[in-house]
Motif scaffolding. Sequence first.
Motif, PDB file in Angstrom:
ATOM      1  N   GLN A 149       0.838  -1.207   0.000  1.00  0.00           N
ATOM      2  CA  GLN A 149       0.000   0.000   0.000  1.00  0.00           C
ATOM      3  C   GLN A 149       0.868   1.251   0.000  1.00  0.00           C
ATOM      4  OE1 GLN A 149      -3.812   0.123   0.499  1.00  0.00           O
ATOM      5  NE2 GLN A 149      -3.147   1.958  -0.575  1.00  0.00           N
ATOM      6  N   ASP A 184       0.846   4.206  -2.766  1.00  0.00           N
ATOM      7  CA  ASP A 184       0.614   5.598  -2.366  1.00  0.00           C
ATOM      8  C   ASP A 184       1.774   6.495  -2.764  1.00  0.00           C
ATOM      9  OD1 ASP A 184      -1.815   4.890  -1.315  1.00  0.00           O
ATOM     10  OD2 ASP A 184      -1.117   4.802   0.767  1.00  0.00           O
ATOM     11  N   LEU A 216      -7.213  -3.997  -4.307  1.00  0.00           N
ATOM     12  CA  LEU A 216      -7.153  -3.243  -3.070  1.00  0.00           C
ATOM     13  C   LEU A 216      -7.527  -4.157  -1.901  1.00  0.00           C
ATOM     14  CD1 LEU A 216      -8.908  -0.058  -4.470  1.00  0.00           C
ATOM     15  CD2 LEU A 216      -6.470  -0.423  -4.177  1.00  0.00           C
ATOM     16  N   ARG A 232      -9.169  -0.299   2.958  1.00  0.00           N
ATOM     17  CA  ARG A 232      -8.162   0.735   3.150  1.00  0.00           C
ATOM     18  C   ARG A 232      -8.212   1.826   2.089  1.00  0.00           C
ATOM     19  NH1 ARG A 232      -2.424  -1.870   3.935  1.00  0.00           N
ATOM     20  NH2 ARG A 232      -2.008   0.048   5.088  1.00  0.00           N
ATOM     21  N   ARG A 233      -8.741   1.512   0.935  1.00  0.00           N
ATOM     22  CA  ARG A 233      -8.857   2.516  -0.127  1.00  0.00           C
ATOM     23  C   ARG A 233     -10.127   2.242  -0.926  1.00  0.00           C
ATOM     24  NH1 ARG A 233      -5.453   4.501   2.328  1.00  0.00           N
ATOM     25  NH2 ARG A 233      -3.402   5.286   1.709  1.00  0.00           N
ATOM     26  N   PRO A 244      -9.449   4.776  -6.427  1.00  0.00           N
ATOM     27  CA  PRO A 244      -8.995   6.135  -6.719  1.00  0.00           C
ATOM     28  C   PRO A 244      -9.583   6.618  -8.044  1.00  0.00           C
ATOM     29  CG  PRO A 244      -7.171   4.699  -6.094  1.00  0.00           C
ATOM     30  CD  PRO A 244      -8.355   3.816  -6.324  1.00  0.00           C
ATOM     31  N   VAL A 283      -9.660   6.139   3.339  1.00  0.00           N
ATOM     32  CA  VAL A 283      -9.959   5.566   2.032  1.00  0.00           C
ATOM     33  C   VAL A 283      -9.653   6.504   0.868  1.00  0.00           C
ATOM     34  CG1 VAL A 283     -11.697   3.964   2.913  1.00  0.00           C
ATOM     35  CG2 VAL A 283     -12.382   6.281   2.242  1.00  0.00           C
ATOM     36  N   TYR A 284      -9.527   7.787   1.161  1.00  0.00           N
ATOM     37  CA  TYR A 284      -9.297   8.765   0.091  1.00  0.00           C
ATOM     38  C   TYR A 284      -8.309   9.798   0.624  1.00  0.00           C
ATOM     39  CZ  TYR A 284     -10.741  11.594  -3.995  1.00  0.00           C
ATOM     40  OH  TYR A 284     -10.786  12.290  -5.182  1.00  0.00           O
TER      41      TYR A 284
END
Length: 994
Positions: free
Chosen positions: A376, A380, A393, A402-403, A406, A867-868
Motif C-alpha cells: 500500500q 501511495d 485493493l 483501506r482505499r 482512486p 480511504v481517500y
Amino acid sequence: MSTPTKKRFILSLLGVMASLTLFSQTEKIAFQTSSPYILNSFSEKAFPLVAEGHVASIYVDPQEWKGVIRAAKDLGDDIRKVSGKAAEVIENTEIKAGSVLVGTIGKSRIIDRLIEEGQIDISEIEGQWESFLIQTVGDHLVVAGSDKRGTIYGIYDISEKIGVSPWYFWADVPPRKSNTLYVQAGRYLQESPKVKYRGIFINDEEPSFGGWSKAQFGGVNAKMYVHMFELLLRLKANYLWPAMWGKAFNEDDPMNPVLADEYGIVMGTSHHEPMMRAHQEYTKRRKEVGPWDYSVNKEKLDQFFLEGLERNKNYDNMITIGMRGDGDVAMSDGGDEENMKTLYKVIEGQRQIIEKVYEKDPEEVPQLWAIFTEVQRYYDAGFTVPDDVMLLLCDNNWGYIRRIAPPKERERKGGLGLYYHIDMNGGPWNDRWVNTTTIPKLREQFHLAYQTGIDKLWVVNVGDLKPKELPIDFIMRYAWNPDAIPADRTWAYTVDWATRLFGETYAEEIADIVSKYNKYNLWRKPEAQATSIFSVVNHLEADRVIELWRDVASRAEALAPKIAPEMQDAYYQLVLYPAKASAGVGEMYLAAAKNNLYAAQGRISANDYAARARALFEVDNQLSTYYNDQLSGGKWKNMMSDIHIGYVNWFMPEKNVLPELIEVTPLDRPHMGIAVEGSALAWPGATEQAELPLFDVLKNQRYYIDIFNRGTGSFEFSAKTKQPWIKLNKQKGHVEKEERLHVWVDWDLLLDGTSEGFIEIKQGKNKTSVKVQAVKQPLPRVSGHYFGNLTGEFSIPANKYNANIAGKNARWIELPDLGRAEACMGISPVTASSATIEDAPTLEYTVFFPEAGNAIVCLGILPTQDVYPERGLRIAVALDNETPQTIDARKGLIDTFGEYTPQNLSMSKVLQPLPKPNKEIAFIGTGQHRRNEVFDNLRWLDAEVEVKTPGIHTLKIYMVDPEIVLENIIVNPDNKYPSYFGIPPLLHNASESK
C-alpha cells in the motif's frame, strides 16, 4: 443482414411472440432464493419436473463442457434428494418430449437448434458473462447459458429452488422433500453478475481445516476440493485462492487444477504467491532455486515463474504478479525506495514470461497486483503497474477497506478488485474462530467498494470456511447484484437465508439469533477478549452484556428441540454452536472480571464467579468436542480445533487458557462488606467516604449497594436513612453471600437544588455510611424529544435525530443494525462529492445543558480507513448557529500496519491508552482499557463547543466527506465513571420521538 441471419431473426421473433402467450414479461431472478418459479402442486401450462411418479429426463449434448454435464448429473441427483427418484441424464442431441434441455450457447447443438428454430430468444444473454435463461418452451424446460458457468449456474438455480441448498454438504442442510415439482410457465432471466470474479481464499487452515481434510479425505486434495468447487458454483461464485499453509495446490494433487478447470473455477494464488506458484513450491526447492530475492537471483526466479505458468497455461487462471518477501512478509530491509526499484524489475520480467508462455500480448491475459500491507505504501508513493493489470485493493485485515477506488484508476482496463478478511491470522490480532462479522457491516463495506468502482474481483479470506457459512453466503449473493440488497434489506436477506435452510416456521427467530451472536462478537472478538473491557461497576454494563449473551444462548438452546430431526446437524453448525459457544466465551471473561473485582473486595461470592468461569470453559470444550467427534456422525472431525481462549499476543496460544481467577479464603466468621455502584472499592477498608453516583431528576436513576459476606456463615443487616426522599427496596435482610440494595429518590419530596443524605447499613456493631446526593431543578419544556441531564455524561444514538436535512448532493440515511446498537447513520450516495458546510447534509439533535460553559462532544464513528487520502475523512459539528468545527478522522488513526497514535482527547483519556499497542490494562472492574479503534470497532472524534446559555440547544452534525458513518454521540464523558459503551442513552419526551 444476410439471408440466414434474417431467417434466424424472424424465427426468433416468432418464438418470442409465441412464448408471450404463456407469460406477460420476463422475470429477472433477484437475491431471494425461495421458489419464484418452482411449484409443489399442479398448475396449468407448468412444466412437470416430478409429477405422478414420473420424472422428466435431462438432455445434454455429449460435446458440452464437462462441467455442464457434471452439473446436469448433479441436478438429476438433486431431484432424487428431493423427490426420492432421480432424473435420468441423457447425453444425446435426439430429445424426447417433456424433457429438460440443458446447454451452452454455441457449445450445445440442442440449444443452438432451439435458437435457430426461433423457439428461444437469447438476445439478452448472448455474449454476456455468466448469464442464463430458464424457459418453458412447448413441453420442454430449457436452461441455456451464455457461457459454461452461465449454464452451470442455471442448473444449480433449479437445484436450489427445488430445495437443495448450496450448503447441503458443507453444513449438512437437508433437502426440502416433495414428490411433486413443477416449473411455472414463463421465462426467467439471470443477468450477468455486477462483480465479475467472486470467490474465497482458504487460509490459516491449520489445525482445523487441514486436520479435517486429513481425517475425511486423507489430505487437502482433489477429493476435498471438488466439494469446494461445487459449493462455489452453487453459490454462483467462480474464483478460488486455495489453501496455502504448507500446501501446494498444483503439486499436492495433480488432479486439483484439472478438476478446477473442468468444474469451471478460475484459479488464482494469494497476494504473495506470484505466477501461479504456491509459496510451498518454492520452500521445497529453496536450495535449487536460491534466495527469494529478485535483485540477486533474477535468472533462477524467472525460471521458477516460467515453469509455473507453463504448467497452468491451459487452465482458466487469474495470475498474481509482483513479489513480496520470503513468505507473507515485506520484500527486504532495504527500504521502500529500494524495494520499489526491484519490484519494477520483477513485474517487467513476469510480463515477459507471460508473453512467452501465452504467445500473446500480456494485456490479453488476466492478471492482478495485490496492494496489501507494505505494498500500500508503494502504491501511495506512486508505484504503478500496466493499465491492463487489475489493482487488488485490500482491507485492514479486520474488515474495513483501506482505499476506495482512486478516481484516476476507475477507467483502467484491468479494473479494480478487493481482498477482504472475515478471518485473520496476523496483525493486528487473530480473528479465526467463529463468525464475528455482521451482515450490515459486510453490506456497508462492500457497498462502499462497489459504488466506487471496485467491481472486477471480490476475494474473501474465509479461513477454514467453517464456521463462516453465513457471511460467505451473503457476500457471494451480494456480489452478483449489490443493488438488490440495500441497507434496509439486510434483515430480509438474513430471514431469507434462514428460510432457505430451515423453513419458514422459525426463520425470524433463527435470523435474530445469528444476527445477535455475531453483533455481540463484533463488540469484542473472542480472541481479543480481556477482563478489563466492560465495566463491572458503572452503568450495570457487565450485567447487561451478560444478560444479552445468556439470552441469545438460551434462545438458541430453546429452539433446538423444535427443529426437525433431519435438520439438527445443520442447526448445530449454523446456529446453536456459534451462538452458545460465543456466549460462553463472552460471559466467561465477564465472570472472570467479576471474580477479579470481588476478590479484591474480599467477597466470598468471588469464588462463585470463578466457578462459573470454569464451568463455561468446560462447556466450551464440550461443545467443540461434540463438533469434532460426534456431529454428523463424525464428519467434521478436527474442524473445530482452533485455540480461541487466552490470547496474550496476536498469534494462537498453544492451548485454551482460562483468564486469571482468584480464590478467596473466607474469614472464620460472618463479616459484612459494602460495595457501591460506581466504585471498585469496598467498605470497611477503603479510606474514602462510600458514595453513590449523583442522582439527577432528568436521569431518574436507581443505583445499587451490594451488601456481601467476607466470611463463613451468614448475618442479618439493617439499612435506614433519616431523609424521607431516599428510598430503599428493603430495610433489612439476611446475607449468606450477597444481597443487592436498590436506592432511588422520591423527587416530589425534594426542593430544587442539591440535596444530601446518608444511608446507614449495620451488621451488629459493624456499620457503614453511604452518602447520597441528588440534584433537582424544573424540567425543560421542549416540543419533541431531547437528550441531556443535569449531571455529567449523556449519550445520543445517531439515529435518534430531531431533524435530518438533505444536502445539495447527498443525505443522511439510517443503516439498520449496523454498529453496536440499533442503527448507524451513513451517507447516500457514498460517491457524493465532499461538501461545504452550506451544502452539507445535516443531522440535528435537541440537547439540554444545565449551565453555560464549554462541553465536550465525542462523535463515535465506524473505523472507516483513510480511504481517500487526497482529501481526508471529515465531519463537522456545531452548537446552534456557531461556526462548525471540522474534524479529520485521519488524525490519530490506528494504521493496522503501523504504530498506534491515540488522539489526546477526552474519550481516549477516559480509556487510558498504553504506550504499547494491542495490550489491555486491568483497572479492576471499572471498564477502563486501552482504546483501540480496530478492536473496539469504533473511533472517537472529539470537539469542544461553547454553551453560551443554560437550556435547550441544537447540536448539528454535518457530513463533509461521504464515507463517514456516525454511530453514537457522547456529550461530556465522565472520567469518574468510565465504561466501554458509555452511559446508556436516555431519551426525554420519548413519546414524541421520530
